[in-house]
Design a protein around this motif. Structure first.
Motif, mmCIF file in Angstrom:
data_model
loop_
_atom_site.group_PDB
_atom_site.id
_atom_site.type_symbol
_atom_site.label_atom_id
_atom_site.label_comp_id
_atom_site.label_asym_id
_atom_site.label_seq_id
_atom_site.Cartn_x
_atom_site.Cartn_y
_atom_site.Cartn_z
ATOM 1 N N ASP A 97 0.859 -1.182 0.000
ATOM 2 C CA ASP A 97 0.000 0.000 0.000
ATOM 3 C C ASP A 97 0.899 1.237 0.000
ATOM 4 O OD1 ASP A 97 -1.809 2.007 0.391
ATOM 5 O OD2 ASP A 97 -2.802 1.108 2.117
ATOM 6 N N ARG A 98 0.912 1.940 -1.113
ATOM 7 C CA ARG A 98 1.807 3.087 -1.247
ATOM 8 C C ARG A 98 1.118 4.405 -0.881
ATOM 9 N NH1 ARG A 98 6.296 1.081 -3.377
ATOM 10 N NH2 ARG A 98 6.163 -0.773 -4.715
ATOM 11 N N ARG A 99 -0.106 4.334 -0.413
ATOM 12 C CA ARG A 99 -0.783 5.557 0.019
ATOM 13 C C ARG A 99 -0.098 6.098 1.274
ATOM 14 N NH1 ARG A 99 -6.726 3.181 0.626
ATOM 15 N NH2 ARG A 99 -5.435 1.715 1.802
ATOM 16 N N HIS A 154 -10.633 7.683 -1.689
ATOM 17 C CA HIS A 154 -9.346 6.977 -1.619
ATOM 18 C C HIS A 154 -9.190 6.151 -0.348
ATOM 19 C CE1 HIS A 154 -7.458 9.097 -5.087
ATOM 20 N NE2 HIS A 154 -8.243 10.099 -4.703
ATOM 21 N N VAL A 155 -9.640 6.705 0.786
ATOM 22 C CA VAL A 155 -9.481 6.028 2.079
ATOM 23 C C VAL A 155 -10.729 6.276 2.924
ATOM 24 C CG1 VAL A 155 -6.950 6.224 2.106
ATOM 25 C CG2 VAL A 155 -8.345 8.034 3.137
ATOM 26 N N VAL A 200 -8.316 0.468 10.262
ATOM 27 C CA VAL A 200 -6.931 0.813 9.945
ATOM 28 C C VAL A 200 -6.131 0.912 11.243
ATOM 29 C CG1 VAL A 200 -5.442 2.610 8.953
ATOM 30 C CG2 VAL A 200 -7.609 2.061 7.858
ATOM 31 N N ALA A 201 -4.878 0.473 11.222
ATOM 32 C CA ALA A 201 -4.013 0.607 12.388
ATOM 33 C C ALA A 201 -3.818 2.088 12.710
ATOM 34 C CB ALA A 201 -2.664 -0.052 12.123
ATOM 35 N N VAL A 202 -3.657 2.401 13.992
ATOM 36 C CA VAL A 202 -3.518 3.810 14.374
ATOM 37 C C VAL A 202 -2.346 4.479 13.667
ATOM 38 C CG1 VAL A 202 -4.651 3.581 16.611
ATOM 39 C CG2 VAL A 202 -2.196 3.165 16.441
ATOM 40 N N GLU A 203 -1.292 3.707 13.411
ATOM 41 C CA GLU A 203 -0.105 4.279 12.766
ATOM 42 C C GLU A 203 -0.369 4.684 11.317
ATOM 43 O OE1 GLU A 203 -0.206 1.325 14.210
ATOM 44 O OE2 GLU A 203 0.969 1.575 16.063
ATOM 45 N N ARG A 204 -1.475 4.224 10.755
ATOM 46 C CA ARG A 204 -1.802 4.527 9.360
ATOM 47 C C ARG A 204 -2.904 5.585 9.257
ATOM 48 N NH1 ARG A 204 0.221 4.316 5.098
ATOM 49 N NH2 ARG A 204 -1.396 3.248 3.888
ATOM 50 N N ALA A 220 -1.853 18.451 3.712
ATOM 51 C CA ALA A 220 -1.718 17.133 4.316
ATOM 52 C C ALA A 220 -2.208 16.010 3.424
ATOM 53 C CB ALA A 220 -2.478 17.108 5.645
ATOM 54 N N VAL A 221 -3.259 16.261 2.646
ATOM 55 C CA VAL A 221 -3.850 15.199 1.821
ATOM 56 C C VAL A 221 -3.422 15.278 0.366
ATOM 57 C CG1 VAL A 221 -5.841 15.022 3.365
ATOM 58 C CG2 VAL A 221 -5.979 16.493 1.329
ATOM 59 N N GLY A 222 -2.574 16.248 0.047
ATOM 60 C CA GLY A 222 -2.160 16.408 -1.345
ATOM 61 C C GLY A 222 -1.530 15.180 -1.941
ATOM 62 N N GLY A 223 -0.696 14.488 -1.154
ATOM 63 C CA GLY A 223 -0.040 13.290 -1.666
ATOM 64 C C GLY A 223 -1.020 12.179 -1.960
ATOM 65 N N LEU A 224 -2.065 12.082 -1.161
ATOM 66 C CA LEU A 224 -3.090 11.074 -1.383
ATOM 67 C C LEU A 224 -3.901 11.382 -2.613
ATOM 68 C CD1 LEU A 224 -4.724 8.602 -0.209
ATOM 69 C CD2 LEU A 224 -6.196 10.317 0.856
ATOM 70 N N LEU A 225 -4.221 12.662 -2.829
ATOM 71 C CA LEU A 225 -5.090 13.072 -3.927
ATOM 72 C C LEU A 225 -4.327 13.301 -5.228
ATOM 73 C CD1 LEU A 225 -7.369 15.632 -2.027
ATOM 74 C CD2 LEU A 225 -7.757 13.174 -2.421
#
Length: 211
Positions: free
Chosen positions: A8-10, A113-114, A167-171, A204-209
């Motif tokens: 998972d590269r997100r 996405h998530v 989802v794990a807290v770290e993610r 913060a969400v730019g990389g995801l989008l």
């Protein structure tokens, strides 16, 4: 033959987002006018209302709004008349609110996405408010303090929100306007965003989008 796992590269696997002062913003100008007319400093009513001893029972769903109004009025006693104290408390509770449409648009994109989870210290009327704002379908889950009997920055409410997202807290990416809430999330291993304006969320969400 075993199918190889695709990494998972997100940048994160879920977004946990606060509501008030991030998505929803209150207009307290009418209350400020009432306070000035009464000879009180602006913000006096809110200071009393949001003292932990006053608002924590409501955020935990232990009392209703009418009881909260009475508690605020009691806290204002000695500064104004009982009638005016109750009027100020009622005005605070009835302050109109609006939605930051830019933030909502970003979060709707995020949800494609998530998983998106609203995590908010709120009253039992939250569900009605979300309907009024047209946001009852915004998130995959809503974790309201008044329903789960946990408040931020209690670590359990963060863990519950992550579990709801699957989802794990770290993610998890956690977004909140209160620094102490963000710091509590980071202490658990989440990525934290201290929200002050929509640009903070966008960055913060730019990389995801892919922005």
């Amino acid at each position: 033959m075993t199918t190889p796992l695709i990494p998972d590269r997100r940048p994160f696997g879920a977004v946990l987002c606060d509501l008030d002062n991030v998505i929803r913003h209150y207009d307290t100008s009418r209350l400020a006018e009432r306070e000035r007319a009464a000879g009180l400093a602006e913000g006096t009513t809110a200071k009393v209302a949001f003292e932990p001893a006053t608002d924590l029972p409501m955020l935990l769903g232990e009392i209703g709004e009418e009881e909260w109004i009475e508690s605020i009025a009691l806290g204002l006693s000695g500064q104004v008349s009982p009638e005016l104290a109750r009027e100020l408390a009622t005005t605070l509770l009835g302050s109109p609110f609006s939605v930051d449409e830019e933030v909502v648009a970003l979060l709707r994109r995020v949800r494609t996405h998530v998983p998106l989870v609203l995590v908010t210290n709120a009253t039992t009327r939250l569900e009605d408010d979300l309907l009024t704002m047209g946001l009852d379908d915004l998130a995959d889950h809503v974790v309201s303090s008044a329903r789960v009997r946990l408040v931020k920055p209690d670590r359990e409410i963060y863990e519950l929100a992550a579990a709801r997202a699957g989802v794990a807290v770290e993610r998890c990416l956690f977004v909140d306007d209160r620094l102490e809430n963000v710091e509590a999330a980071v202490a658990l291993g989440m990525t934290g965003v201290h929200f002050r304006e929509s640009a903070d969320l966008r960055a913060a969400v730019g990389g995801l989008l892919g922005d």
